[in-house]
Write an enzyme that holds these catalytic residues in place. Structure first.
Site, PDB file in Angstrom:
ATOM      1  N   ASP A 272       0.862  -1.178   0.000  1.00 21.75           N
ATOM      2  CA  ASP A 272       0.000   0.000   0.000  1.00 21.75           C
ATOM      3  C   ASP A 272       0.902   1.233   0.000  1.00 21.75           C
ATOM      4  O   ASP A 272       2.144   1.103  -0.009  1.00 21.75           O
ATOM      5  CB  ASP A 272      -0.939  -0.033   1.207  1.00 21.75           C
ATOM      6  CG  ASP A 272      -2.226   0.760   0.991  1.00 21.75           C
ATOM      7  OD1 ASP A 272      -2.321   1.481  -0.027  1.00 21.75           O
ATOM      8  OD2 ASP A 272      -3.133   0.657   1.831  1.00 21.75           O
TER       9      ASP A 272
ATOM     10  N   GLU B 288       0.036   4.597   1.823  1.00 16.67           N
ATOM     11  CA  GLU B 288      -0.056   5.569   2.915  1.00 16.67           C
ATOM     12  C   GLU B 288       0.956   5.318   4.022  1.00 16.67           C
ATOM     13  O   GLU B 288       1.324   6.243   4.755  1.00 16.67           O
ATOM     14  CB  GLU B 288      -1.476   5.577   3.494  1.00 16.67           C
ATOM     15  CG  GLU B 288      -2.523   6.185   2.583  1.00 16.67           C
ATOM     16  CD  GLU B 288      -3.135   5.179   1.619  1.00 16.67           C
ATOM     17  OE1 GLU B 288      -4.101   5.528   0.922  1.00 16.67           O
ATOM     18  OE2 GLU B 288      -2.642   4.022   1.574  1.00 16.67           O
TER      19      GLU B 288
ATOM     20  N   HIS C 269      -2.621  -0.251  -3.758  1.00 16.25           N
ATOM     21  CA  HIS C 269      -3.080   1.107  -3.439  1.00 16.25           C
ATOM     22  C   HIS C 269      -3.952   1.669  -4.554  1.00 16.25           C
ATOM     23  O   HIS C 269      -3.601   1.593  -5.742  1.00 16.25           O
ATOM     24  CB  HIS C 269      -1.895   2.043  -3.231  1.00 16.25           C
ATOM     25  CG  HIS C 269      -2.305   3.479  -3.065  1.00 16.25           C
ATOM     26  ND1 HIS C 269      -2.921   3.945  -1.926  1.00 16.25           N
ATOM     27  CD2 HIS C 269      -2.233   4.540  -3.917  1.00 16.25           C
ATOM     28  CE1 HIS C 269      -3.184   5.233  -2.062  1.00 16.25           C
ATOM     29  NE2 HIS C 269      -2.790   5.620  -3.264  1.00 16.25           N
TER      30      HIS C 269
ATOM     31  N   HIS D 137      -7.732   5.081   7.236  1.00 19.39           N
ATOM     32  CA  HIS D 137      -9.029   4.832   6.616  1.00 19.39           C
ATOM     33  C   HIS D 137      -9.198   3.320   6.480  1.00 19.39           C
ATOM     34  O   HIS D 137      -8.273   2.562   6.770  1.00 19.39           O
ATOM     35  CB  HIS D 137      -9.162   5.522   5.252  1.00 19.39           C
ATOM     36  CG  HIS D 137      -8.221   4.997   4.210  1.00 19.39           C
ATOM     37  ND1 HIS D 137      -6.910   5.403   4.114  1.00 19.39           N
ATOM     38  CD2 HIS D 137      -8.404   4.076   3.235  1.00 19.39           C
ATOM     39  CE1 HIS D 137      -6.324   4.778   3.113  1.00 19.39           C
ATOM     40  NE2 HIS D 137      -7.207   3.951   2.564  1.00 19.39           N
TER      41      HIS D 137
ATOM     42  N   GLU E 170      -8.032  -2.420   7.153  1.00 21.06           N
ATOM     43  CA  GLU E 170      -7.400  -3.184   6.071  1.00 21.06           C
ATOM     44  C   GLU E 170      -6.410  -4.209   6.614  1.00 21.06           C
ATOM     45  O   GLU E 170      -6.271  -5.304   6.063  1.00 21.06           O
ATOM     46  CB  GLU E 170      -6.723  -2.227   5.097  1.00 21.06           C
ATOM     47  CG  GLU E 170      -7.716  -1.388   4.321  1.00 21.06           C
ATOM     48  CD  GLU E 170      -7.084  -0.284   3.504  1.00 21.06           C
ATOM     49  OE1 GLU E 170      -5.975  -0.501   2.962  1.00 21.06           O
ATOM     50  OE2 GLU E 170      -7.686   0.798   3.396  1.00 21.06           O
TER      51      GLU E 170
END
Length: 275
Positions: free
Chosen positions: A8, A10, A61, A117, A135
């Site tokens: 991912d 972030e 992502h 998130h 996640e």
């Protein structure tokens, strides 16, 4: 052996703002370069420990088209593009021996945590058997459902703590300390990569010490949605009903794989706007 590396954006060192993670924003190219470099560090570490391993790197992502294919370690297979089965874990199967989560972030509502998130802005919370999962939890349980343990995670300190709540024996690398949703104290990217390479080698070497994370079905699932319109659409799916309030839906899944796929569908429904 087969190792799946889900990457991912972030939770990559140096990334703190949405402008670094979105293809239409000015700082995205730097973000994807940093993401590719951290993926390469983990690939190298895995192959330091197991030179014969089959390494699958999953671009996990946003559009799933962020990693720079020409810059990725040529020894790895790249899973790229969407839609695809199992989303962020594309390529996961019963032959996967270990999973590594790179550049991950904390779940929605956690904080202070960098760019926290769950799946998308459409999802406010996912609760499986009464436990809130982001996640990290969703993907760790999905991997566990196919017998693969998550042996290593990197991200900010809050993301690392989130995995440790679920899998205390897994390794983590905190590449930054969160100060807020868009602020952190980050390691230098080269230092982060060195730590990731060492940790990946150690995680693969000691993978037998981490058990797959499993939940026996049937499983009661509740999902809090950002938009009431998404809830309206969700109730068109067989087995999905409206729960408390106007933006929460519920369903019972036969097993975790079914729960995971339904959550992915709800994410996609969140992209639909009223006609």
């Amino acid at each position: 052996m087969k190792v799946l590396i889900s990457v991912d954006m972030e939770g990559i060192s140096g990334v703190v703002h949405g402008a670094e993670t979105q293809p239409d924003r000015y700082d995205y190219e730097r973000g994807r370069a940093l993401m590719t470099a951290e993926a390469n560090a983990v690939i190298a570490g895995v192959l330091d420990a197991e030179p014969g391993a089959a390494v699958w790197v999953v671009d996990a992502h946003g559009p799933f088209r962020n990693l720079l294919p020409e810059e990725l370690d040529r020894r790895a297979h790249l899973v790229r593009g969407k839609p695809r089965p199992l989303g962020m874990l594309g390529g996961l199967d019963e032959h996967t021996d270990a999973v590594v989560l790179v550049g991950y972030h904390a779940r929605a509502g956690a904080g202070p945590a960098v760019l926290a998130h769950t799946m998308s802005d459409a999802i406010l919370d996912v609760r499986v058997a009464g436990r809130s999962l982001g996640e990290i939890g969703l993907n760790a349980h999905m991997a566990g459902a196919l017998g693969a343990p998550v042996v290593l995670l990197s991200g900010d300190d809050v993301a690392c703590a989130e995995l440790h709540e679920l899998l205390p024996s897994a390794l983590t690398v905190a590449v930054k300390q969160a100060l807020g949703q868009a602020a952190a104290v980050a390691l230098h990217p080269e230092e982060a990569r060195e730590r990731l390479r060492r940790a990946a080698a150690e995680a693969i070497t000691r993978r037998a010490q981490v058990a797959p994370l499993t939940l026996a079905g049937p499983l009661d699932v509740e999902v809090d949605l950002h938009s009431p319109v998404t809830a309206d659409l969700a109730t068109l799916v067989p087995g999905v009903t409206r729960a408390k309030g106007g933006r929460t839906v519920a369903f019972t899944a036969a097993d975790f794989a079914q729960a995971y796929r339904l959550v992915l569908l709800l994410v996609q429904l969140g992209t639909i706007k009223p006609g």
